[in-house]
Design a protein around this motif. Structure first.
Motif, PDB file in Angstrom:
ATOM      1  N   PHE A  79      -5.346  45.435 -10.314  1.00  0.00           N
ATOM      2  CA  PHE A  79      -5.387  46.134  -9.030  1.00  0.00           C
ATOM      3  C   PHE A  79      -3.996  46.358  -8.443  1.00  0.00           C
ATOM      4  O   PHE A  79      -3.737  47.388  -7.829  1.00  0.00           O
ATOM      5  N   TYR A  80      -3.113  45.377  -8.628  1.00  0.00           N
ATOM      6  CA  TYR A  80      -1.847  45.421  -7.914  1.00  0.00           C
ATOM      7  C   TYR A  80      -0.635  45.788  -8.774  1.00  0.00           C
ATOM      8  O   TYR A  80       0.359  46.277  -8.241  1.00  0.00           O
ATOM      9  N   ASP A  81      -0.690  45.551 -10.073  1.00  0.00           N
ATOM     10  CA  ASP A  81       0.468  45.903 -10.906  1.00  0.00           C
ATOM     11  C   ASP A  81       0.023  46.215 -12.336  1.00  0.00           C
ATOM     12  O   ASP A  81       0.469  45.583 -13.298  1.00  0.00           O
ATOM     13  N   PRO A  82      -0.882  47.193 -12.515  1.00  0.00           N
ATOM     14  CA  PRO A  82      -1.461  47.453 -13.842  1.00  0.00           C
ATOM     15  C   PRO A  82      -0.429  47.914 -14.873  1.00  0.00           C
ATOM     16  O   PRO A  82      -0.536  47.547 -16.048  1.00  0.00           O
ATOM     17  N   ILE A  83       0.533  48.714 -14.468  1.00  0.00           N
ATOM     18  CA  ILE A  83       1.506  49.230 -15.433  1.00  0.00           C
ATOM     19  C   ILE A  83       2.288  48.087 -16.070  1.00  0.00           C
ATOM     20  O   ILE A  83       2.466  48.022 -17.297  1.00  0.00           O
ATOM     21  N   TYR A  84       2.755  47.166 -15.236  1.00  0.00           N
ATOM     22  CA  TYR A  84       3.549  46.052 -15.762  1.00  0.00           C
ATOM     23  C   TYR A  84       2.718  45.175 -16.697  1.00  0.00           C
ATOM     24  O   TYR A  84       3.148  44.846 -17.806  1.00  0.00           O
ATOM     25  N   TYR A  85       1.512  44.793 -16.252  1.00  0.00           N
ATOM     26  CA  TYR A  85       0.724  43.841 -17.042  1.00  0.00           C
ATOM     27  C   TYR A  85       0.120  44.476 -18.293  1.00  0.00           C
ATOM     28  O   TYR A  85      -0.031  43.800 -19.318  1.00  0.00           O
ATOM     29  N   LEU A  86      -0.231  45.747 -18.234  1.00  0.00           N
ATOM     30  CA  LEU A  86      -0.729  46.402 -19.444  1.00  0.00           C
ATOM     31  C   LEU A  86       0.392  46.636 -20.447  1.00  0.00           C
ATOM     32  O   LEU A  86       0.150  46.717 -21.651  1.00  0.00           O
ATOM     33  N   SER A  87       1.625  46.716 -19.949  1.00  0.00           N
ATOM     34  CA  SER A  87       2.781  46.827 -20.845  1.00  0.00           C
ATOM     35  C   SER A  87       3.199  45.462 -21.380  1.00  0.00           C
ATOM     36  O   SER A  87       3.858  45.378 -22.421  1.00  0.00           O
ATOM     37  N   ASN A  88       2.820  44.390 -20.652  1.00  0.00           N
ATOM     38  CA  ASN A  88       3.152  43.023 -21.062  1.00  0.00           C
ATOM     39  C   ASN A  88       1.893  42.166 -20.992  1.00  0.00           C
ATOM     40  O   ASN A  88       1.786  41.267 -20.146  1.00  0.00           O
ATOM     41  N   PRO A  89       0.905  42.432 -21.859  1.00  0.00           N
ATOM     42  CA  PRO A  89      -0.400  41.763 -21.719  1.00  0.00           C
ATOM     43  C   PRO A  89      -0.340  40.246 -21.811  1.00  0.00           C
ATOM     44  O   PRO A  89      -1.184  39.563 -21.233  1.00  0.00           O
ATOM     45  N   ILE A  90       0.655  39.702 -22.519  1.00  0.00           N
ATOM     46  CA  ILE A  90       0.752  38.246 -22.617  1.00  0.00           C
ATOM     47  C   ILE A  90       0.981  37.633 -21.244  1.00  0.00           C
ATOM     48  O   ILE A  90       0.605  36.484 -20.977  1.00  0.00           O
ATOM     49  N   LYS A  91       1.589  38.405 -20.333  1.00  0.00           N
ATOM     50  CA  LYS A  91       1.858  37.909 -18.982  1.00  0.00           C
ATOM     51  C   LYS A  91       0.573  37.675 -18.189  1.00  0.00           C
ATOM     52  O   LYS A  91       0.558  36.890 -17.240  1.00  0.00           O
ATOM     53  N   ILE A  92      -0.489  38.355 -18.573  1.00  0.00           N
ATOM     54  CA  ILE A  92      -1.766  38.165 -17.878  1.00  0.00           C
ATOM     55  C   ILE A  92      -2.231  36.718 -17.993  1.00  0.00           C
ATOM     56  O   ILE A  92      -2.842  36.167 -17.076  1.00  0.00           O
ATOM     57  N   LEU A  93      -1.915  36.089 -19.127  1.00  0.00           N
ATOM     58  CA  LEU A  93      -2.352  34.713 -19.360  1.00  0.00           C
ATOM     59  C   LEU A  93      -1.530  33.694 -18.589  1.00  0.00           C
ATOM     60  O   LEU A  93      -1.946  32.536 -18.458  1.00  0.00           O
ATOM     61  N   MET A  94      -0.385  34.091 -18.072  1.00  0.00           N
ATOM     62  CA  MET A  94       0.532  33.146 -17.422  1.00  0.00           C
ATOM     63  C   MET A  94       0.151  32.960 -15.960  1.00  0.00           C
ATOM     64  O   MET A  94       0.874  33.351 -15.046  1.00  0.00           O
TER      65      MET A  94
END
Length: 369
Positions: A79-94
């Motif tokens: 919702f808030y930063d999809p471009i960053y997290y979809l470009s760095n999916p491993i960050k979603i787990l952090m």
């Protein structure tokens, strides 16, 4: 000036450091866990009052914890930063890096409860009612955790009422002073005239290390050339401290019992403690829904409590957003609507309120035979 109108908030988010492993539990983590623990106690009490077997409460709590964390994390990322997290999916787990969204949790908890209800042969709507009550209690604790973290802050109050969140300023200044400084503290100070509009007077006290030999000429240069630049230049300081651009930094350096001190006389920016607004509201909602269940459960349909919860919780979230800072800078670019400019939190709250209204109409109480 009435000094009781504002408080300075500088609590360390870390409770203490555990020796040997050098890990520091945080207030947020404690309060997050406390919300689920208290919720489990309330659910077990409700189960007992309803004459139901409480043996599945542990499994229910596990479902709630897992779906809450997964949904809240995905909600924040998408919702808030999809471009960053979809470009760095491993960050979603952090998850430990921060970033949870209550709207995302709402999206995940409901299907999680549906799966639980099917597996353990419980009424889905009855479960929604019970969980609505304890989610309010968990929300109370989580928002207190946000307050301890000095995060999700409110907008400036534009007067002398509110909270001055100085933790970021503390950490940056401590880093800039380096090892020569023992600690930095913030306190109120009196100044009866010439106070900038919407600002409050504070004193920053710098205590140097014991037996540290201070080079006063160097320190004076540091205060005059660097500190004001830091206060005005760092966004995470500038959001909470204010310096008049045209004036020199007001400070003093002195010695007391062989220990050097520095004092900076500046201004704080009082903000709405929106975390406390929400925490207090959630607690009142918890008490109200619990009382509704306790006194009227024989006369209301399953799902009715949940409908009230959805309407009142997300309506509150919609209105309190007017007093909050946007979580992401791009939210300021959202086009205006008929009711003004909305941020992402408000946009996401609207469908939840509508869902609550629809469910309220469907489950409106009819006297049970």
């Amino acid at each position: 000036m009435n000094e009781l109108l504002y408080i300075i908030w500088n609590i360390d988010p870390e409770m203490f450091t555990i020796p040997l492993i050098n890990q520091s539990p945080r207030w947020y983590g404690l309060l997050f866990a406390l919300g689920f623990i208290l919720g489990q106690i309330v659910v077990m009490w409700i189960y007992a009052k309803e004459g139901k077997d409480p043996k599945n409460v542990d499994q229910l709590t596990l479902y709630l914890v897992i779906t809450t964390i997964i949904g809240a994390r995905l909600g924040h990322c998408l919702f808030y930063d999809p471009i960053y997290y979809l470009s760095n999916p491993i960050k979603i787990l952090m998850v430990w890096e921060g970033g949870l969204a209550s709207h995302g949790a709402a999206f995940s908890i409901i299907p999680g409860l549906y799966i639980f209800a099917k597996k353990y042969k419980k009424s889905f709507l009855w479960l929604l009612d019970i969980i609505a009550i304890v989610v309010c209690l968990a929300g109370t604790c989580i928002r207190m955790g946000n307050f301890m973290n000095s995060e999700i802050i409110g907008l400036p109050t534009e007067n002398s009422n509110g909270v001055v969140f100085v933790r970021d300023a503390h950490d940056i200044l401590k880093y800039r002073f380096g090892e020569r400084v023992d600690k930095i503290t913030f306190k109120k100070r009196e100044q009866l005239e010439n106070i900038p509009s919407g600002k409050v007077p504070i004193t920053i006290t710098i205590k140097y290390q014991d037996k540290f030999v201070v080079d006063e000429e160097f320190e004076q240069s540091f205060y005059e050339d660097d500190l004001k630049r830091y206060i005005m230049g760092y966004e995470n300081i500038r959001k909470h401290l204010y310096e008049v651009p045209e004036s020199s930094l007001s400070y003093s350096i002195f010695k007391n019992k062989d220990v050097y001190y520095g004092e900076i006389y500046t201004y704080g920016i009082a903000r709405h403690p929106t975390q406390l607004y929400e925490s207090f509201y959630y607690f009142l909602l918890f008490l109200s829904l619990l009382a509704l269940w306790y006194y009227k459960r024989k006369y209301i349909n399953n799902g009715f409590i949940f409908s009230i919860f959805f309407i009142t919780l997300w309506a509150q979230r919609f209105f309190v957003e007017y007093f909050k800072e946007n979580q992401e800078a791009w939210e300021s670019d959202i086009p205006n609507t008929l009711i003004g400019q909305l941020n992402m939190g408000q946009i996401l709250s609207i469908p939840f309120v509508l869902m609550g209204i629809a469910m309220f109409i469907k489950t409106m109480p009819k006297i049970k035979k």
